[in-house]
Design an enzyme around this catalytic site. Structure first.
Site, PDB file in Angstrom:
ATOM      1  N   SER A  71     -48.067 -78.309   8.649  1.00  0.00           N
ATOM      2  CA  SER A  71     -46.917 -79.118   9.403  1.00  0.00           C
ATOM      3  C   SER A  71     -47.254 -80.425   9.851  1.00  0.00           C
ATOM      4  O   SER A  71     -46.459 -81.409   9.905  1.00  0.00           O
ATOM      5  CB  SER A  71     -45.703 -78.337   9.836  1.00  0.00           C
TER       6      SER A  71
ATOM      7  N   GLU B  77     -34.391 -80.913  10.276  1.00  0.00           N
ATOM      8  CA  GLU B  77     -35.550 -79.760   9.757  1.00  0.00           C
ATOM      9  C   GLU B  77     -35.238 -78.436   9.889  1.00  0.00           C
ATOM     10  O   GLU B  77     -34.424 -78.180  10.848  1.00  0.00           O
ATOM     11  CB  GLU B  77     -37.145 -79.875  10.488  1.00  0.00           C
TER      12      GLU B  77
ATOM     13  N   HIS C 159     -44.333 -78.282   2.650  1.00  0.00           N
ATOM     14  CA  HIS C 159     -45.026 -77.473   1.831  1.00  0.00           C
ATOM     15  C   HIS C 159     -44.193 -76.129   1.507  1.00  0.00           C
ATOM     16  O   HIS C 159     -43.235 -76.036   2.000  1.00  0.00           O
ATOM     17  CB  HIS C 159     -46.331 -77.180   2.825  1.00  0.00           C
TER      18      HIS C 159
END
Length: 452
Positions: free
Chosen positions: A71, A248, A297
């Site tokens: 990340s 996020e 990802h």
């Protein structure tokens, strides 16, 4: 299908234009690959907002030195448009500072928001304001956050506000000296008004300085959600020059690391609710807003299908799970202090997952028995074998998670990240630029161009 119709209607009132957006939202689902989105959509039995936007692209995620990114490197790519090595944030391998477009947005008079469901010093949010050679430098990251120009930060808090040893100057106090108002309670959060720099901390953060898992809200009420943080961000950031806000969903990743399908689904849906807040804002500001949704990802190698249920699945089984892997592991640990028998372990699994030991296959019974033996140290496995079987997580929890997933028709290939491409979706001004196949750095370059 209400969300699908809303997004379709919005697409009609947000025309493509040469002008740059005044308001930009970037949503990053940490660990959220296409399988996670598809699973959450099927489980919810309706089209999620994040899956119904009109523009979709396919995005590669590799870091500078690895095909499978972490990340930190992915966050840097999304925030600055440049590759770096895994583990590094806002910095090149030779130590050069890599500046995010958030800093450029500040210079151009826009207000900036960074929102997350995990800690504010975690890799993805840190990529928008910090520059460190190691993502584990939590205190250094916290101090850089405290001295940043970000107008609004919201999340679970800080992992090491006083350093690893707890003896360093408090990063929250440093933030206050830099003009931040720090809100730790719901009352303080609700009292935040435009015109100030603010840090909002979850009132009941976990030991990992995150929000509570959505699946745990029934037993551990979480008074503020990612959607609440997003809504407050819009209120605080709105100004004549516009704003940029990164949001996020960080705990999708954590749940997938533990192969916890039910928790991952609930986190994805919570993330979608935050996206919906932005879409409703865009409906009020047609022709001025861009919303981009992507992922850093995929995590877990999630597969929508399993050899045990060849062409069948039943994701409604996920409703049976009562607690996240985190809460369940804590319960197992507590029970082990007084001696956890195998029968008691099976009862815990039945209570939390609805898995009756007597109805499991012989292989599943053996897997659960071995997990209990390893967990209670009645059996010792070589480190590599234990890591392959349980990924560093509580063995009974992981065994139950995998058995439970298989019953629903789901499979997992790893406890780590994968190199699967992720989906990027967009709506609003210049959203057509996000079609096709491209690297994650392209997202940052496009957003940087829109600040010109």
């Amino acid at each position: 299908m209400k969300k699908l119709f809303a997004a379709t209607a919005l697409a009609a009132v947000l025309p493509l234009a040469a002008a740059n957006p005044k308001y930009i939202f970037l949503f990053i689902g940490d660990g959220m690959g296409a399988p996670q989105v598809a699973l959450a959509t099927e489980y919810a039995r309706e089209k999620l907002t994040l899956g119904s936007l009109p523009t979709v692209g396919v995005t590669a995620t590799r870091s500078l030195n690895r095909f499978i990114t972490d990340s930190a490197a992915a966050g840097t790519a999304l925030a600055a448009g440049e590759k770096t090595n895994s583990g590094m944030i806002g910095q090149s391998p030779d130590g050069r500072r890599i500046e995010s477009y958030a800093a450029e947005a500040v210079r151009r008079g826009k207000k900036i928001g960074v929102v997350t469901s995990v800690s504010l010093d975690h890799a993805t949010p840190a990529a928008f304001y910090a520059h460190v050679p190691s993502r584990s430098s939590y205190y250094d990251i916290a101090c850089q956050m405290a001295q940043s120009d970000i107008d609004y930060l919201a999340g679970g808090g800080l992992l090491q506000p006083k350093g690893k040893d707890g003896r360093r100057p408090d990063a929250y106090e440093l933030a206050r000296k830099n003009g931040y108002t720090v809100a730790r309670t719901v009352k303080e959060f609700e009292a935040l008004k435009p015109g100030i720099k603010a840090i909002a901390v979850a009132p009941n953060p976990t030991r990992q300085a995150s929000l509570q898992y959505e699946i745990d809200r029934a037993v551990a009420p979480n008074p503020l959600t990612l959607a609440d943080f997003t809504r407050k961000g819009i209120e605080l950031l709105q100004n004549p020059n516009g704003f940029f806000m990164m949001v996020e969903g960080g705990m999708i990743d954590w749940a997938c690391h533990a192969n916890d399908a039910a928790a991952a689904v609930q986190e994805t849906i919570a993330f979608d609710r935050a996206v919906e807040v932005a879409v409703k804002f865009a409906e009020r500001h047609p022709g001025e807003t861009l919303i981009v949704i992507t992922a850093d990802h995929e995590t877990g190698g999630l597969t929508l299908g399993h050899g045990q249920t060849p062409y069948l699945n039943d994701y409604s089984l996920l409703d049976r799970q009562k607690l996240s892997f985190q809460k369940f592991s804590a319960e197992v640990k507590k029970r082990k202090r007084s001696g956890l028998s195998f029968a008691e372990a099976c009862k815990l699994v039945e209570t939390n997952y609805g898995l009756d030991y007597g109805k499991l296959t012989t292989a599943e019974q053996a897997a659960l028995k071995q997990a209990w033996e390893v967990s209670t140290q009645k059996r010792t496995l070589p480190e590599a074998e234990a890591d392959e079987l349980y990924g560093g997580h509580e063995p009974i929890t992981v065994a139950a998670n995998r058995i439970f997933a298989a019953k629903a028709g789901l499979g997992w290939s790893t406890y780590a990240h994968t190199a699967l491409p992720v989906l990027t979706a967009a709506i609003g001004i210049n959203s057509e630029k996000f079609t096709g196949r491209y690297d994650n750095t392209a997202i940052a370059r496009l957003l940087r161009e829109m600040l010109q």
